[in-house]
Design an enzyme around this catalytic site. Structure first.
Site, PDB file in Angstrom:
ATOM      1  N   ARG A  34       0.825  -1.206   0.000  1.00 42.70           N
ATOM      2  CA  ARG A  34       0.000   0.000   0.000  1.00 42.70           C
ATOM      3  C   ARG A  34       0.865   1.264   0.000  1.00 42.70           C
ATOM      4  O   ARG A  34       0.487   2.284  -0.573  1.00 42.70           O
ATOM      5  CB  ARG A  34      -0.911   0.024   1.230  1.00 42.70           C
ATOM      6  N   CYS A  57      -7.673 -19.604  13.933  1.00 41.72           N
ATOM      7  CA  CYS A  57      -8.554 -19.680  15.106  1.00 41.72           C
ATOM      8  C   CYS A  57      -9.910 -20.294  14.755  1.00 41.72           C
ATOM      9  O   CYS A  57     -10.614 -20.788  15.636  1.00 41.72           O
ATOM     10  CB  CYS A  57      -8.767 -18.290  15.697  1.00 41.72           C
ATOM     11  N   VAL A  94      11.225 -22.193   2.785  1.00 42.08           N
ATOM     12  CA  VAL A  94      12.547 -21.618   2.993  1.00 42.08           C
ATOM     13  C   VAL A  94      13.321 -22.529   3.937  1.00 42.08           C
ATOM     14  O   VAL A  94      12.847 -22.868   5.024  1.00 42.08           O
ATOM     15  CB  VAL A  94      12.456 -20.191   3.550  1.00 42.08           C
ATOM     16  N   ASP A 299       3.374 -15.599  15.520  1.00 43.05           N
ATOM     17  CA  ASP A 299       3.573 -16.631  16.540  1.00 43.05           C
ATOM     18  C   ASP A 299       5.031 -17.024  16.736  1.00 43.05           C
ATOM     19  O   ASP A 299       5.344 -17.799  17.641  1.00 43.05           O
ATOM     20  CB  ASP A 299       2.769 -17.888  16.177  1.00 43.05           C
ATOM     21  N   TYR A 442     -25.263   0.738  31.073  1.00 42.46           N
ATOM     22  CA  TYR A 442     -26.169  -0.097  31.867  1.00 42.46           C
ATOM     23  C   TYR A 442     -27.587  -0.028  31.317  1.00 42.46           C
ATOM     24  O   TYR A 442     -28.108   1.044  31.000  1.00 42.46           O
ATOM     25  CB  TYR A 442     -26.197   0.348  33.334  1.00 42.46           C
ATOM     26  N   TRP A 450     -24.580  -2.762  38.915  1.00 42.28           N
ATOM     27  CA  TRP A 450     -23.130  -2.874  39.072  1.00 42.28           C
ATOM     28  C   TRP A 450     -22.674  -4.033  38.198  1.00 42.28           C
ATOM     29  O   TRP A 450     -23.013  -5.189  38.467  1.00 42.28           O
ATOM     30  CB  TRP A 450     -22.747  -3.132  40.533  1.00 42.28           C
TER      31      TRP A 450
END
Length: 469
Positions: A34, A57, A94, A299, A442, A450
């Protein structure tokens, strides 16, 4: 075997070589493209598998049938990368990095042909590999690690071809737990053999016990405090059972969910710096320490834990994509940094949501911190609102200072993503007392007055003050 030599960009452009075609590697390549066109930067990317830019994942959900098509996990195809001016070479591994000469040696996986490719800038994004213990029978047919789309396809082929319906999962971390559920969804009888006291070692054992109960409730047999000693195979070379010191568990398929290690054999052989967890060490710009023109991400690297101040290895796609964006910006002439992580992760087993961020008790002890812990029970919505479900929140705070150190949450719908509140608080270095004043949204369908995380913060704030009861 043929060997050819390739020089740097023949059109006078710099050449960027990328090793690894998934999240970090292709994010880096795409971001660099880019910022610099083909006349300024030639990009060559090597990937030893068949796929690029996919969601590792999502593999357990594809195996389990919740995602119907493998291609739904692919964010960008090889053809799309090539159309953007990236010379992407699939099925090419590689095998050597020559730092002194600025080149890499690559081997065509199918033909065996090898060639050298020179680089001006190098990105190492080799990922991680599933831990495969050196046990008798570990190479039997039907024994699978699950890290790549190729691994997922191999496992699905086994699940389709095998006549038996008994599966053993070795290990009960994120992959082990998610694969156990996937196998249940595929109609297998599932046993999980785990050497820890409870599943999910990323949690403290008291919170892992809640996961244990949920797994047994969905029909999974949990075997904790058990070390696998051998895998038995039949005359056909296929796995038949998993053995521990005390028992044997019949198996038609075995999935290794023990965890992963950084894939850094190439980097080690090239003399690049590794940390104590085996991952590459980088600076804030993701540049490999001591090497001006080499970057690494995903990773295969270690990252700074912002809570403990130590290096950690955390294999998550969120980090890998961020690393790639940062590397690509820097390679492309911009500037970006990656400050570190707080160790946030979320998962699920059946309808149980499991989340954690920051330090566990043993992490805090290892770092030499004095701390207090609190555990509270609450609900996802106002108690009187339909479908309010229970959740357990555990919080660690530094003694006297009150600095938040970690949060673990186990509950049903609406529990898991609440960990993001704690992740932001950890990143900001907030105290538990400061957290009690957070202005959270809330309404009865979403939360009690809470929020459960703030209830835990209030309780922790009372504990950390010297002399508090």
């Amino acid at each position: 075997m043929s060997m050819s030599r390739t020089s740097r960009g023949s059109n006078g452009a710099e050449r960027l070589v990328v090793i690894g075609g998934d999240a970090a590697g292709m994010s880096a390549a795409s971001q660099a493209r880019r910022l610099k066109g083909p006349d300024e930067l030639e990009i060559v990317a090597f990937e030893r598998g068949h796929f690029t830019s996919y969601s590792a994942c999502g593999i357990p959900y594809w195996v389990g049938g919740e995602v119907s098509d493998r291609d739904e996990l692919i964010a960008r195809t090889p053809q799309e990368h090539r159309a953007r001016g990236i010379d992407l070479r699939l099925r090419t591994e590689v095998t050597e990095i020559d730092v002194e000469e600025g080149r890499v040696r690559a081997r065509d996986v199918d033909s065996g042909a090898e060639s050298w490719t020179a680089y001006d800038k190098l990105v190492i994004a080799t990922g991680a590999r599933p831990i495969r213990p050196d046990l008798p029978g570990i190479d039997a047919l039907g024994v699978h690690g699950v890290q790549t789309l190729d691994d997922g396809q191999d496992l699905l082929d086994t699940l389709t071809d095998t006549r038996g319906r008994r599966a053993v999962v070795v290990g009960a971390g994120y992959i082990g737990v998610e694969m156990a559920e996937a196998l249940i969804n595929r109609g297998f009888e599932v046993t999980v053999v785990n050497r820890g006291r409870e599943p999910m070692s990323t949690l403290d054992p008291d919170m892992g016990r809640l996961v244990h109960r949920a797994m047994e409730a969905m029909g999974i047999t949990m075997v904790n405090d058990a070390e696998v000693t051998k895998l038995h195979m039949g005359a056909d070379g296929r796995v038949r059972a998993v053995a521990t010191a005390d028992a044997e568990y019949p198996a038609d398929v075995v999935v290794l969910g023990i965890g992963v290690r950084p894939e850094t054999a190439l980097a080690k052989a090239a003399g690049l710096p590794l940390g104590k967890h085996g991952g590459l060490l980088t600076d804030l710009a993701m540049r490999v320490r001591g090497h001006e023109n080499i970057w690494a991400g995903g990773d295969c690297v270690e990252v700074l834990d912002l809570v403990s101040g130590r290096e950690r290895h955390i294999a998550l796609g969120t980090h890998a994509n961020k690393h790639g964006q940062i590397i690509g910006a820097n390679v492309g002439g911009g500037y970006a940094t990656f400050p570190g992580v707080v160790g946030t992760a979320v998962s699920k087993v059946c309808d149980l949501e499991i989340a954690r961020t920051g330090l566990r008790e043993k992490d805090a002890r290892r770092a030499g911190l004095q701390f207090e812990t609190v555990t509270i029970e609450s609900t996802s919505r106002a108690g009187y609102y339909p479908s309010a479900s229970p959740m357990t929140v555990k919080m660690l705070a530094e003694r006297r200072t009150g600095r938040l150190l970690g949060v673990q949450i186990v509950g049903r719908e609406g529990a898991g993503k609440r960990v993001d509140i704690a992740a932001v608080a950890l990143t900001a270095g907030m105290t538990v007392e400061q957290m009690t004043a957070l202005d959270l949204g809330y309404a009865p369908p979403f939360s009690p007055v809470w929020d459960p995380v703030l209830v835990a913060a209030r309780k922790a704030a009372g504990r950390v003050v010297r002399g508090a009861p």
